[in-house]
Design a protein around this motif. Sequence first.
Motif, mmCIF file in Angstrom:
data_model
loop_
_atom_site.group_PDB
_atom_site.id
_atom_site.type_symbol
_atom_site.label_atom_id
_atom_site.label_comp_id
_atom_site.label_asym_id
_atom_site.label_seq_id
_atom_site.Cartn_x
_atom_site.Cartn_y
_atom_site.Cartn_z
ATOM 1 N N LEU A 166 -13.767 1.421 -1.942
ATOM 2 C CA LEU A 166 -12.816 0.791 -1.021
ATOM 3 C C LEU A 166 -13.001 -0.722 -0.990
ATOM 4 O O LEU A 166 -12.023 -1.477 -0.911
ATOM 5 N N ILE A 167 -14.240 -1.169 -1.059
ATOM 6 C CA ILE A 167 -14.516 -2.605 -1.052
ATOM 7 C C ILE A 167 -14.029 -3.259 -2.342
ATOM 8 O O ILE A 167 -13.463 -4.355 -2.338
ATOM 9 N N LYS A 231 -6.131 -0.174 -10.361
ATOM 10 C CA LYS A 231 -4.943 -1.022 -10.432
ATOM 11 C C LYS A 231 -3.665 -0.184 -10.343
ATOM 12 O O LYS A 231 -2.614 -0.681 -9.946
ATOM 13 N N HIS A 232 -3.767 1.069 -10.734
ATOM 14 C CA HIS A 232 -2.577 1.909 -10.870
ATOM 15 C C HIS A 232 -2.539 3.071 -9.881
ATOM 16 O O HIS A 232 -1.509 3.715 -9.737
ATOM 17 N N PHE A 233 -3.678 3.350 -9.217
ATOM 18 C CA PHE A 233 -3.732 4.441 -8.253
ATOM 19 C C PHE A 233 -4.414 3.955 -6.979
ATOM 20 O O PHE A 233 -5.238 3.035 -7.017
ATOM 21 N N SER A 234 -4.083 4.580 -5.856
ATOM 22 C CA SER A 234 -4.825 4.309 -4.627
ATOM 23 C C SER A 234 -6.231 4.864 -4.789
ATOM 24 O O SER A 234 -6.493 5.712 -5.648
ATOM 25 N N ALA A 238 -7.294 8.273 -6.881
ATOM 26 C CA ALA A 238 -8.311 8.251 -7.938
ATOM 27 C C ALA A 238 -9.500 9.134 -7.568
ATOM 28 O O ALA A 238 -10.064 9.830 -8.417
ATOM 29 N N SER A 239 -9.869 9.137 -6.278
ATOM 30 C CA SER A 239 -11.007 9.937 -5.833
ATOM 31 C C SER A 239 -10.715 11.425 -5.928
ATOM 32 O O SER A 239 -11.558 12.214 -6.352
ATOM 33 N N ARG A 282 2.046 14.556 -7.672
ATOM 34 C CA ARG A 282 2.537 13.792 -6.519
ATOM 35 C C ARG A 282 2.481 12.291 -6.769
ATOM 36 O O ARG A 282 3.415 11.547 -6.440
ATOM 37 N N SER A 283 1.367 11.823 -7.385
ATOM 38 C CA SER A 283 1.230 10.391 -7.657
ATOM 39 C C SER A 283 2.221 9.924 -8.699
ATOM 40 O O SER A 283 2.637 8.764 -8.717
ATOM 41 N N ARG A 284 2.622 10.808 -9.611
ATOM 42 C CA ARG A 284 3.628 10.463 -10.633
ATOM 43 C C ARG A 284 4.943 10.116 -9.978
ATOM 44 O O ARG A 284 5.679 9.228 -10.424
ATOM 45 N N LYS A 285 5.296 10.817 -8.902
ATOM 46 C CA LYS A 285 6.530 10.545 -8.198
ATOM 47 C C LYS A 285 6.474 9.235 -7.441
ATOM 48 O O LYS A 285 7.494 8.600 -7.221
#
Length: 285
Positions: A166-167, A231-234, A238-239, A282-285
């Motif tokens: 997160l940091i 850079k591309h996912f929250s 990613a977690s 879901r992230s693809r959408k």
Amino acid sequence: MKNNHSNHLLLLTFATLLISTSGTLGKFIDLPTAAIIWWRATLGALFIFGFCRYKKLNLKIRSNRDLPSIILGGVLLGTHWVTYFYALKLSNVALGMLSMFTFPVITALLEPFFTKSKFNPIHILLALIVLLGIYILAPELNFKNTYLKGILFGLFSALCYALRNLILKRHVNTYDGSVLMMQQAIIVSILLLPAMFYLDTSNIKTQFPYIIILGLVTTAIGHSLFISSLKHFSVSTASIIGSSQPIFGIIIAFIFLNETPSFKTFIGGSLIIATVIIESVRSRK
């Protein structure tokens, strides 16, 4: 756009596979935990430095305001590595990895306090499914042995890892992922250097091939790819996708350490894989 997303998703999954080798290596390498982490950080930093020089990346910290959070991220990474490897040594690869992989739950709960994002009920639901999968995967505990200590170390490692990710999220658009990983590995190496004067590492020659794999494959390549994926996912996405690491780790441990997974492993693992697939779509959408 869809092809780009698929490529980013593939790289994140590949990073997850590489990082998951840490469980088997951490259990197998016959050195004190702090010594393993020092070699991991030092060799990882050297490998990444060579890559950054080849790519002609800017290695400097661009603002003094970034320094405190980068240092804190390095401290948290070092603490995460040390406590995670203690969890592996005290229990087994499956239990050590699975207890540490409560970090997606912790990440999903903490992310709104670090970013402008709101609590996402879907992330909470998926994180709870992951937690249920981990609960099913965990073997029956005997509180008279070291398994409880292993779980507690794993849970604390998960907290440190979630906070570190997160940091670092605030820096991924300013610094290359490889540069961030190199900086953090250097910090870990400096912090653990005093311990190297007191630890018994007389058998380092026999363990060096495995240390190199840990430093290059797991750390330099795996973690750099994971940081770049932010850079591309929250961090939550990613977690949760990274929650497939225990499955990879258990398979690798079965092949190289002959740690046989139980029927519960397959049930819990199926729940974790299901969340990975759902979050990927879901992230693809």
